[in-house]
Every structure is written in structure tokens, then in C-alpha cells.
Write a protein that holds these residues in place. Structure first.
Motif, PDB file in Angstrom:
ATOM      1  N   GLN A 155      33.077  47.773  40.252  1.00  0.00           N
ATOM      2  CA  GLN A 155      32.638  46.434  39.808  1.00  0.00           C
ATOM      3  C   GLN A 155      33.306  46.075  38.488  1.00  0.00           C
ATOM      4  N   LEU A 195      23.315  47.522  43.783  1.00  0.00           N
ATOM      5  CA  LEU A 195      24.749  47.252  43.635  1.00  0.00           C
ATOM      6  C   LEU A 195      25.435  47.226  45.006  1.00  0.00           C
ATOM      7  N   LEU A 196      24.960  48.098  45.908  1.00  0.00           N
ATOM      8  CA  LEU A 196      25.515  48.098  47.260  1.00  0.00           C
ATOM      9  C   LEU A 196      25.072  46.844  48.035  1.00  0.00           C
ATOM     10  N   GLN A 246      27.338  44.245  46.920  1.00  0.00           N
ATOM     11  CA  GLN A 246      28.673  44.391  47.506  1.00  0.00           C
ATOM     12  C   GLN A 246      28.687  43.870  48.938  1.00  0.00           C
ATOM     13  N   ARG A 247      27.584  44.092  49.655  1.00  0.00           N
ATOM     14  CA  ARG A 247      27.522  43.683  51.059  1.00  0.00           C
ATOM     15  C   ARG A 247      27.147  42.219  51.239  1.00  0.00           C
ATOM     16  N   VAL A 275      29.541  59.534  50.608  1.00  0.00           N
ATOM     17  CA  VAL A 275      29.654  58.085  50.749  1.00  0.00           C
ATOM     18  C   VAL A 275      31.135  57.735  50.692  1.00  0.00           C
ATOM     19  N   TYR A 300      21.635  51.801  42.540  1.00  0.00           N
ATOM     20  CA  TYR A 300      22.706  51.935  43.531  1.00  0.00           C
ATOM     21  C   TYR A 300      22.438  51.052  44.740  1.00  0.00           C
ATOM     22  N   LEU A 330      30.670  52.934  42.313  1.00  0.00           N
ATOM     23  CA  LEU A 330      30.521  51.518  42.673  1.00  0.00           C
ATOM     24  C   LEU A 330      30.524  50.644  41.419  1.00  0.00           C
ATOM     25  N   ARG A 359      22.727  41.518  54.686  1.00  0.00           N
ATOM     26  CA  ARG A 359      23.005  42.896  55.153  1.00  0.00           C
ATOM     27  C   ARG A 359      22.195  43.843  54.283  1.00  0.00           C
ATOM     28  N   VAL A 383      36.460  46.747  46.359  1.00  0.00           N
ATOM     29  CA  VAL A 383      35.752  47.464  47.427  1.00  0.00           C
ATOM     30  C   VAL A 383      35.642  46.570  48.660  1.00  0.00           C
ATOM     31  N   LEU A 384      36.169  47.049  49.778  1.00  0.00           N
ATOM     32  CA  LEU A 384      36.094  46.293  51.026  1.00  0.00           C
ATOM     33  C   LEU A 384      34.908  46.731  51.875  1.00  0.00           C
ATOM     34  N   ASP A 385      34.510  48.001  51.769  1.00  0.00           N
ATOM     35  CA  ASP A 385      33.438  48.511  52.631  1.00  0.00           C
ATOM     36  C   ASP A 385      32.896  49.801  52.026  1.00  0.00           C
ATOM     37  N   VAL A 386      31.617  50.053  52.261  1.00  0.00           N
ATOM     38  CA  VAL A 386      30.947  51.271  51.788  1.00  0.00           C
ATOM     39  C   VAL A 386      30.089  51.796  52.934  1.00  0.00           C
ATOM     40  N   THR A 387      30.208  53.083  53.236  1.00  0.00           N
ATOM     41  CA  THR A 387      29.387  53.648  54.316  1.00  0.00           C
ATOM     42  C   THR A 387      28.023  54.088  53.791  1.00  0.00           C
ATOM     43  N   GLU A 388      27.115  54.347  54.710  1.00  0.00           N
ATOM     44  CA  GLU A 388      25.911  55.100  54.364  1.00  0.00           C
ATOM     45  C   GLU A 388      26.321  56.569  54.191  1.00  0.00           C
ATOM     46  N   PHE A 397      34.116  55.010  50.376  1.00  0.00           N
ATOM     47  CA  PHE A 397      34.485  53.678  49.906  1.00  0.00           C
ATOM     48  C   PHE A 397      35.877  53.346  50.427  1.00  0.00           C
ATOM     49  N   SER A 450      32.059  49.648  58.748  1.00  0.00           N
ATOM     50  CA  SER A 450      31.962  48.375  59.478  1.00  0.00           C
ATOM     51  C   SER A 450      33.341  47.797  59.767  1.00  0.00           C
TER      52      SER A 450
END
Lengths: 260, 260
Positions: B52, A48-49, A52-53, B109, A45, B48, A149, B60-65, B111, B72
Motif C-alpha cells: 500500500q 487492508l485485504l 484491496q479486494r 498467503v 489485515y 500488504l 468481496r 497488488v493484483l490478487d491475494v489468496t487466502e 500475493f 481469483s
């Protein structure tokens, strides 16, 4: 024997499986080449993240299920059909091997990541020289002072590949490669290698140095060795990568990854 | 009061936070809108990877912690600043709410997934009509008979949005939207809704029906409700999505997602 550029992916992979160890730039023209990074499922994970970043260095083309030894775009055996592999334990490069079958694990997820070799045929067609192909050597690659990132436990520097381009053809090189976003796309930097923290172009971190001639500008593209630099920095317990420049030759066509 | 199209993302989000519940098509022109899906960290890898493997419905434009309440590209509060949310338990839609603060968890998380509303301004500028904006209604969305590529525990059908386009402008609609690959890009299907398994255009699975006039062709784009269809099929223990058509208005500019 056919010239390497004329071989089908299957034929090329058979030679590597038999033990041939050479960089793959120029091999199997028209077929997409890919970087390989295999990590335990527990680390997948974060990777893959991370990808993505950081889509420019890490454009993911395919991801296997844990333990799988082939992929949807790679009908060969991921453990034997690349010319060479690098094995990392706790982030340390411990071995470079031509087969990793004996090290394979049921929990390994393999990521195939786009490679800039894919757009080299398009550069050559447009008359933009590709020095490492002319020289029959590996492309020079450099770790930079630019940070990716981070994602979870993974962080690391951007790695770039470099091709010297005549000043009059830099715009062509940008224009052509920007049409291939899934294989690193447009350059991340043109000229001024010092600004990337590269002190000596003659001493690449990976691959072979190439001559930069008078009137040529060093042009830098994001590189799929970036995941291995993140492994070295972030020290997951186990990882397998390709040996830089010694790529997975896939069954996908370059044309798949061109945007209009 | 400014027209919705003129509001900054921050202004729009303040209205939704205050309780306004409307579809966001046409709001904050020039600012990118996004689908939201929040899942427990334990399910995040499967999602995720699903994204893909299905980049057209799930860009996917953004993923948080885990646990983060902003992203972001989204400076607002992900728990309150969308007009409406859908809450799923074991794949069942259990509630539709205008705030999910009381349900938020440290392991969620979030997305943010590209939304086709992003290219509607470009369609309008080119003179291609967008019926649901004219009508002041939500875009019609349909589950189809096309399966996404599964990933781990996640599988589900492709969901599409539909816009009726005059036959003479279908090519324009394709050309324009193909320049926005990160927000679903070109249509996945033009005309012949039966081939997608859609029995009646007047009865969408999500959103509102719109009139298809003589001489207009129904044009179908991949839709970011696809993740919620996968949640309904695959039944993770918990998930939060946006209410279809009621999007996250981000701080990213549409121009960020245009390719040359």
C-alpha cells in the motif's frame, strides 16, 4: 471568519477540534477529504485485504502505525480533529462523539479512505450541480444489495452516495469523476435505484435526503462508509469511524489523486 | 507447437508445469503477467501495508487466502505453474526450483503483483523497441539507492527494470506506460543510471544485460522484484518468490489494467 471553503486544513481542523460539528462537504476546497476507520491491529489485515479486494468503495490513502494519532497525509490529531466520530463495540454503534481521545488505544490502526467530496469541486467547476452543497446538507448515502468481496472475518454491503445530475450532464459527471480513481472514481450505477435495492431515495441510511428534480437522474458513487457497514455486519470487538459526511480534512491536495 | 506469444495462459502454464524454464516476456500476448511472493500469514499484514505504501513497485493484483494454491486471476497451480521459483529462509536465497509443492504450507498467503511485461505489447504496437524481447533474453533489473517506505518489519530498496529507448521515443514510452498504473505505470527514472546508484548497466542484479545503442536512453520502471529485495533485507523466516523474469501468467487480460 473565512468561508469554510477557504480554510486551510489546519484551520478547519482547529474548528472541529474546538467542537464544531458539521458535514465537511465544500470545506477547504482543493484539499482531499477522507473517511476514517480505526481498528485493533488484530483486525487490520482483514481490513487492508478487504480494501484491496474492494478498491472502489475502499481506496486506502494512508495507514498509521498502531496507536499513532496522526498520519502522513494528516498532520492534525486523528482523535479530535474530525467534526464527529462513531464508536462501535461488537458491531453495534454505541456512541457518536466529537472527540475519541479517551477511547484511543495503543493497538488502533487508522485507515484513511478516499472520499467522493474530493471530486465535487471538479464537478462544480464543470457546471455539474451538487445538490447537497446547494442545500447546505449532508450527502445522502444508501446501503445496497451489492455485496463486497469478503476478506477474512470482514464482509458487508456496498454503500453508495447519491447526487442527482441533469440527464444532459450525466456523461460529464462520469467523465470527470473517472479521473479520480483514488476517491471512488466513476459512478457504480446510474439511475434505477431499485436495482441497487434502494426502496426510497427520500430515506437514506446515512446523511440527509436531497431533492431529485424533473429531468435529473440519481447517480451513485461507491462510498467510504462501506467499511463501517462491514463493521456493523462483521462485528469486530471495537472500531471507530467518522460520522458519515463528517470527514478528515487532510493535508493532501486533490490534484494528487487526479489521473491524466 | 504454437509460438509462445500465441499460447493461452492455460497452455503456457502446462508447459511450465511440465518443467520448461524460460523467461516469460512475450509469452501469451494480451494476458497479464504477475510477480509472485508467498509469505506466512504472520508476515502478510506487513507485506500488504508495504505494498500500500509503495504502490509503484508493488501494485497488488490478487491475494489468496492462507494455503490456497490458486487465485481469483490465476486458475492454475501457484506451486508448479511458473517457470521457476526462488525459496528464501531468513532472507537467504536457498534454492531455485521449478516446483515448490513439497515446500508449500497451510499458512502461506500468495500475493500476485503487477509486472511491466504487461505493457510491452503496447510499446511494441506503438513501434517502441523492447530490446530484451528482440534479444530473446530476460529483462535487466537493478537494485537502486532509493528506499521504499518501510512497513512493520519490512524495508528494502526499490528495484527497477530497464529498457533502452531511442531518445525520440522516450516520450511515447512514458505516455503509453502511464496508462498502466496497476503494472508499474510510468517510468520512475529516465537516463542517468548513476543517480539511481547503478554503477554498471552491463551488470544487472537480476536478469540479463542488454545492449544500449547510440542514441538510446536507459529508461527505468519500478519492478515487482522489489518484494524479494525486501525479503532479502528484512529476513522473514520463510518466503517463496518467482525467479525474476519468470512470471505467473494470469487469466486476466491486459486491457483490464489500462486506464482511459
Amino acid at each position: 471568519m473565512s468561508a469554510p471553503g477557504q480554510l486551510t486544513p489546519d484551520e478547519a481542523r482547529a474548528r472541529f477540534r474546538a467542537g464544531l460539528r458539521v458535514p465537511t462537504s465544500g470545506w477547504s476546497a482543493g484539499w482531499t477529504q477522507a473517511n476514517l476507520i480505526a481498528l485493533p491491529r488484530a483486525d487490520a489485515y482483514d481490513f487492508l485485504l478487504f480494501a484491496q479486494r474492494n478498491p472502489q468503495p475502499c481506496p486506502v490513502l494512508d495507514v498509521t502505525e498502531p496507536g499513532e494519532t496522526s498520519a502522513s497525509i494528516f498532520a492534525g490529531d486523528l482523535r479530535t480533529d474530525l467534526p464527529a466520530y462513531r464508536v462501535y463495540r461488537d458491531g453495534e454503534l454505541v456512541e457518536e462523539l466529537t472527540s475519541v481521545t479517551h477511547l484511543w488505544r495503543d493497538d488502533l490502526v487508522t485507515f484513511l479512505v478516499g472520499c467522493s467530496f474530493t471530486f465535487e469541486a471538479a464537478l462544480l467547476e464543470a457546471g455539474v450541480p451538487v445538490r447537497h452543497i446547494e442545500a447546505g446538507s449532508n450527502v445522502p448515502m444508501y446501503s445496497t444489495n451489492r455485496e463486497c468481496r469478503p476478506a477474512g472475518a470482514l464482509s458487508g454491503p456496498l454503500v453508495v452516495s447519491m447526487r442527482p445530475v441533469p440527464a444532459s450532464q450525466v456523461a460529464d459527471a462520469v467523465r470527470i469523476t473517472s479521473r479520480y480513481p483514488a476517491v471512488h472514481g466513476a459512478p457504480v450505477h446510474v439511475g434505477d435505484s431499485a436495482a441497487l435495492g434502494i426502496t426510497d431515495l427520500a430515506v437514506p441510511d446515512f446523511g440527509d435526503p436531497v431533492e431529485v428534480r424533473d429531468g435529473e437522474i440519481p447517480v451513485f458513487w461507491a462510498c467510504g462508509v462501506t467499511p463501517q457497514a462491514a463493521v456493523m455486519r462483521s462485528r469486530p470487538s471495537f472500531a471507530i469511524g467518522h460520522a458519515p459526511g463528517h470527514m478528515a480534512i487532510t493535508d493532501a491536495r486533490d490534484s494528487t489523486y487526479v489521473v491524466p
